[in-house]
Design a protein around this motif. Structure first.
Motif, PDB file in Angstrom:
ATOM      1  N   PRO A  43      69.974   7.438   3.636  1.00 20.83           N
ATOM      2  CA  PRO A  43      71.042   6.795   4.622  1.00 20.83           C
ATOM      3  C   PRO A  43      72.631   7.197   4.554  1.00 20.83           C
ATOM      4  O   PRO A  43      72.811   8.552   4.279  1.00 20.83           O
ATOM      5  CB  PRO A  43      71.999   5.177   3.087  1.00 20.83           C
ATOM      6  N   ALA A  44      73.156   6.752   5.847  1.00 19.46           N
ATOM      7  CA  ALA A  44      74.747   7.325   6.498  1.00 19.46           C
ATOM      8  C   ALA A  44      75.376   6.793   4.848  1.00 19.46           C
ATOM      9  O   ALA A  44      75.550   6.160   4.746  1.00 19.46           O
ATOM     10  CB  ALA A  44      75.004   7.692   7.310  1.00 19.46           C
ATOM     11  N   ARG A  45      75.980   7.768   4.645  1.00 24.50           N
ATOM     12  CA  ARG A  45      77.201   7.501   3.824  1.00 24.50           C
ATOM     13  C   ARG A  45      79.208   8.486   4.285  1.00 24.50           C
ATOM     14  O   ARG A  45      78.910   9.843   4.091  1.00 24.50           O
ATOM     15  CB  ARG A  45      76.593   8.424   2.860  1.00 24.50           C
ATOM     16  N   HIS A  46      79.313   7.187   4.572  1.00 30.33           N
ATOM     17  CA  HIS A  46      80.649   7.810   4.624  1.00 30.33           C
ATOM     18  C   HIS A  46      81.857   7.356   4.060  1.00 30.33           C
ATOM     19  O   HIS A  46      81.879   5.619   3.591  1.00 30.33           O
ATOM     20  CB  HIS A  46      80.719   7.040   6.561  1.00 30.33           C
ATOM     21  N   ASP A  47      83.201   7.544   3.815  1.00 28.85           N
ATOM     22  CA  ASP A  47      84.249   7.162   2.933  1.00 28.85           C
ATOM     23  C   ASP A  47      85.144   8.613   3.582  1.00 28.85           C
ATOM     24  O   ASP A  47      85.255   9.350   2.819  1.00 28.85           O
ATOM     25  CB  ASP A  47      84.042   6.790   1.702  1.00 28.85           C
ATOM     26  N   VAL A  48      86.660   7.833   4.901  1.00 28.21           N
ATOM     27  CA  VAL A  48      87.066   8.869   4.678  1.00 28.21           C
ATOM     28  C   VAL A  48      88.459   7.947   4.861  1.00 28.21           C
ATOM     29  O   VAL A  48      88.432   7.040   5.205  1.00 28.21           O
ATOM     30  CB  VAL A  48      87.094   9.190   6.548  1.00 28.21           C
ATOM     31  N   THR A  49      89.368   8.876   4.844  1.00 26.41           N
ATOM     32  CA  THR A  49      91.040   8.093   4.988  1.00 26.41           C
ATOM     33  C   THR A  49      91.165   9.111   5.876  1.00 26.41           C
ATOM     34  O   THR A  49      91.471  10.615   5.890  1.00 26.41           O
ATOM     35  CB  THR A  49      91.596   8.332   3.922  1.00 26.41           C
ATOM     36  N   LEU A  50      92.023   8.539   7.060  1.00 26.34           N
ATOM     37  CA  LEU A  50      92.777   9.337   8.047  1.00 26.34           C
ATOM     38  C   LEU A  50      94.614   8.539   7.867  1.00 26.34           C
ATOM     39  O   LEU A  50      94.617   7.378   8.996  1.00 26.34           O
ATOM     40  CB  LEU A  50      92.303   9.258   9.382  1.00 26.34           C
ATOM     41  N   GLY A  51      95.476   9.079   8.160  1.00 28.49           N
ATOM     42  CA  GLY A  51      96.476   8.048   8.248  1.00 28.49           C
ATOM     43  C   GLY A  51      96.522   7.036   7.083  1.00 28.49           C
ATOM     44  O   GLY A  51      95.999   7.333   5.790  1.00 28.49           O
ATOM     45  N   ASP A  52      96.947   6.503   7.300  1.00 29.73           N
ATOM     46  CA  ASP A  52      96.879   4.699   6.869  1.00 29.73           C
ATOM     47  C   ASP A  52      95.386   3.789   7.345  1.00 29.73           C
ATOM     48  O   ASP A  52      95.757   3.034   6.672  1.00 29.73           O
ATOM     49  CB  ASP A  52      98.212   4.133   7.520  1.00 29.73           C
ATOM     50  N   MET A  53      95.029   4.620   7.460  1.00 35.02           N
ATOM     51  CA  MET A  53      93.344   3.896   7.560  1.00 35.02           C
ATOM     52  C   MET A  53      92.168   4.249   6.715  1.00 35.02           C
ATOM     53  O   MET A  53      92.034   5.683   6.914  1.00 35.02           O
ATOM     54  CB  MET A  53      93.313   3.856   8.735  1.00 35.02           C
ATOM     55  N   ARG A  54      91.102   3.517   5.970  1.00 37.58           N
ATOM     56  CA  ARG A  54      90.174   3.912   5.104  1.00 37.58           C
ATOM     57  C   ARG A  54      89.041   3.167   5.766  1.00 37.58           C
ATOM     58  O   ARG A  54      89.102   2.041   6.649  1.00 37.58           O
ATOM     59  CB  ARG A  54      90.399   3.805   3.498  1.00 37.58           C
ATOM     60  N   VAL A  55      87.984   4.262   6.520  1.00 33.73           N
ATOM     61  CA  VAL A  55      86.597   3.396   6.326  1.00 33.73           C
ATOM     62  C   VAL A  55      85.710   4.123   5.560  1.00 33.73           C
ATOM     63  O   VAL A  55      85.502   5.626   5.834  1.00 33.73           O
ATOM     64  CB  VAL A  55      86.229   4.240   8.889  1.00 33.73           C
ATOM     65  N   ARG A  56      84.426   3.413   5.694  1.00 30.03           N
ATOM     66  CA  ARG A  56      83.258   3.411   4.599  1.00 30.03           C
ATOM     67  C   ARG A  56      82.196   2.190   5.330  1.00 30.03           C
ATOM     68  O   ARG A  56      82.346   2.026   6.505  1.00 30.03           O
ATOM     69  CB  ARG A  56      83.971   2.822   3.445  1.00 30.03           C
ATOM     70  N   ASN A  57      81.036   2.745   4.932  1.00 25.59           N
ATOM     71  CA  ASN A  57      79.913   2.182   5.638  1.00 25.59           C
ATOM     72  C   ASN A  57      78.971   1.319   4.456  1.00 25.59           C
ATOM     73  O   ASN A  57      79.154   2.226   3.581  1.00 25.59           O
ATOM     74  CB  ASN A  57      79.495   3.630   6.515  1.00 25.59           C
ATOM     75  N   VAL A  58      78.154   0.901   4.778  1.00 25.29           N
ATOM     76  CA  VAL A  58      77.612  -0.254   3.984  1.00 25.29           C
ATOM     77  C   VAL A  58      75.713  -0.480   4.641  1.00 25.29           C
ATOM     78  O   VAL A  58      75.752  -0.577   6.349  1.00 25.29           O
ATOM     79  CB  VAL A  58      77.665  -1.685   3.931  1.00 25.29           C
ATOM     80  N   PRO A  59      75.050   0.471   4.900  1.00 27.63           N
ATOM     81  CA  PRO A  59      73.756   0.885   5.672  1.00 27.63           C
ATOM     82  C   PRO A  59      73.194  -0.552   5.458  1.00 27.63           C
ATOM     83  O   PRO A  59      72.880  -1.639   4.745  1.00 27.63           O
ATOM     84  CB  PRO A  59      72.993   1.914   4.556  1.00 27.63           C
ATOM     85  N   THR A  60      72.307  -0.558   6.069  1.00 25.57           N
ATOM     86  CA  THR A  60      71.177  -1.495   6.755  1.00 25.57           C
ATOM     87  C   THR A  60      70.507  -1.312   7.768  1.00 25.57           C
ATOM     88  O   THR A  60      69.688  -0.153   8.238  1.00 25.57           O
ATOM     89  CB  THR A  60      72.300  -2.798   7.804  1.00 25.57           C
ATOM     90  N   ASN A  61      68.927  -2.172   7.407  1.00 25.56           N
ATOM     91  CA  ASN A  61      68.257  -1.967   8.241  1.00 25.56           C
ATOM     92  C   ASN A  61      67.934  -2.404   9.466  1.00 25.56           C
ATOM     93  O   ASN A  61      68.874  -3.049   9.935  1.00 25.56           O
ATOM     94  CB  ASN A  61      66.653  -2.579   7.628  1.00 25.56           C
ATOM     95  N   ILE A  62      67.460  -1.898   9.987  1.00 25.66           N
ATOM     96  CA  ILE A  62      67.521  -2.696  11.953  1.00 25.66           C
ATOM     97  C   ILE A  62      65.587  -2.300  12.034  1.00 25.66           C
ATOM     98  O   ILE A  62      64.867  -1.544  11.665  1.00 25.66           O
ATOM     99  CB  ILE A  62      67.746  -1.627  13.362  1.00 25.66           C
ATOM    100  N   ARG A  63      65.095  -3.568  13.288  1.00 25.09           N
ATOM    101  CA  ARG A  63      63.891  -2.794  14.026  1.00 25.09           C
ATOM    102  C   ARG A  63      63.831  -1.931  14.618  1.00 25.09           C
ATOM    103  O   ARG A  63      64.275  -1.746  15.884  1.00 25.09           O
ATOM    104  CB  ARG A  63      63.966  -4.330  14.644  1.00 25.09           C
ATOM    105  N   SER A  64      62.712  -1.686  14.661  1.00 25.55           N
ATOM    106  CA  SER A  64      62.765   0.066  15.333  1.00 25.55           C
ATOM    107  C   SER A  64      61.386  -0.636  16.889  1.00 25.55           C
ATOM    108  O   SER A  64      61.082  -1.395  16.835  1.00 25.55           O
ATOM    109  CB  SER A  64      61.543   0.735  14.844  1.00 25.55           C
ATOM    110  N   TYR A  65      61.454   0.353  17.509  1.00 26.77           N
ATOM    111  CA  TYR A  65      61.280  -0.483  18.804  1.00 26.77           C
ATOM    112  C   TYR A  65      59.374  -0.673  18.980  1.00 26.77           C
ATOM    113  O   TYR A  65      59.193  -1.167  19.638  1.00 26.77           O
ATOM    114  CB  TYR A  65      60.886   1.199  20.054  1.00 26.77           C
TER     115      TYR A  65
END
Length: 269
Positions: A124-146
Motif C-alpha cells: 500500500p501507498a503510505r502518505h502523511d505530509v504537512t504543508l503549511g496549515d494542511m495535513r494530508v494522509r491516506n487510507v488504502p483501499t482495494n479496487i477491481r482490476s480490468y
C-alpha cells in the motif's frame, strides 16, 4: 463566387475542422461523460479571505476538488489530465482506477504529488505530509482490476486535516468500509463521495458507508449526468436533508457545520 474564393473558403473550413479533431479536448476517457471540457471553470478574480478556522471547497468536476486553507495552501483531489483545476495546486492526490483520476504529466510546480498506490507494487501507498496549515494522509483501499480480479491496495481515500476540520475524499471506492478503514479515517466532518453506482461502489453500499461515517456535510461527486445523481438523491431523501447550491464553491468551518448530517450538492463543471 470565384473559384479561388470558393477554394479559399473550403480550405478554411477544413483547417478549422482539422484543428477541432486534433484538439486534446476531444480525447476520450475510459469513463463515460468525463471530458476535458469539464475543466472550463475559472475561479473568481477577487475572493474573500478565509478566516483562521475556515476551509474553501471548490468542485471542479468529476472527482476533482480544490481544498484551500486559511494559510493559502491548495490541494487538488484526483488530479488528472482531463479535469484540471486553474493554477498549480501545492498538493495533488491521485488514484489509478481510471485515467480521469491520475496524471501522466503533472505540473512540475506541484510541491507534493501523492499517488494513492505504490507504483512499484510493493504494497500500500503510505502518505502523511504537512504543508503549511494542511495535513494530508491516506487510507488504502482495494479496487477491481480490468480483468475483474482484486487489485489490493490499488487506491486510497485521502484525508485532509485543516485546523479542527477533517475532510475525507473517498476516491474511486469499490467496496464497503471495514472497521479498520473507519478507525484509520477517524472522525470525518466533511466527506466527498462517488455516487455513480457502477464504476464505483453501488449506491446502496455507498449509503451504508455514509451512515457509518456520520459526517455533518456529505458532498456527492463522480456522477455521469443529472440522472445518476438524482437516483442517488431519491434514495437519500428520507435519510438526510438535501441542499442544492448554485455555486461550486462552499466555505465551511467547524462552527458552521449543520447540526445534523446533510447532503450538499455542488454544481460540477
Amino acid at each position: 463566387m470565384s473559384l479561388s474564393g470558393f477554394l479559399l473558403r473550403g480550405g478554411l473550413v477544413l483547417a478549422a475542422l482539422g484543428a477541432l479533431l486534433a484538439s486534446p479536448a476531444r480525447a476520450q476517457s475510459d469513463e463515460p461523460g468525463c471530458r476535458p471540457e469539464m475543466a472550463s471553470y475559472r475561479l473568481p478574480i477577487q475572493r474573500a479571505a478565509l478566516a483562521k478556522d475556515e476551509v474553501r471547497l471548490t468542485f471542479i468536476g468529476h472527482a476533482t476538488f480544490v481544498i484551500e486553507t486559511p494559510g493559502g495552501v491548495k490541494a487538488a483531489t484526483d488530479y488528472n489530465d482531463y479535469v484540471r483545476p486553474p493554477g498549480i495546486p501545492d498538493i495533488a492526490t491521485m488514484n489509478k482506477a481510471h485515467s480521469t483520476h491520475y496524471s501522466n504529466r503533472p505540473d512540475p510546480g506541484i510541491k507534493q504529488l501523492l499517488r494513492g498506490w505504490d507504483p512499484a507494487g510493493a504494497g500500500p501507498a503510505r502518505h502523511d505530509v504537512t504543508l503549511g496549515d494542511m495535513r494530508v494522509r491516506n487510507v488504502p483501499t482495494n479496487i477491481r482490476s480490468y480483468s475483474g480480479s482484486t487489485d489490493f491496495d490499488g487506491n486510497s481515500m485521502f484525508v485532509f486535516e485543516i485546523g479542527d476540520l477533517c475532510i475525507a475524499h473517498l476516491g474511486h471506492l469499490h467496496h464497503p468500509l471495514e472497521p479498520g478503514h473507519l478507525r484509520a479515517l477517524g472522525r470525518v466532518d466533511i466527506v466527498l463521495f462517488p455516487v455513480d453506482g457502477s464504476y464505483t461502489l453501488d449506491q446502496e453500499g455507498m449509503l451504508d458507508v455514509l451512515k457509518s461515517l456520520q459526517a455533518k456535510v456529505m458532498i456527492p461527486m463522480h456522477f455521469f449526468g443529472g440522472g445518476t445523481l438524482n437516483r442517488f438523491l431519491a434514495r437519500s431523501q428520507d435519510l438526510w436533508p438535501i441542499e442544492r447550491r448554485d455555486s461550486p464553491e462552499i466555505v465551511l468551518s467547524k462552527a458552521t457545520l449543520p447540526a445534523k448530517p446533510t447532503i450538499i450538492v455542488l454544481p460540477g463543471h
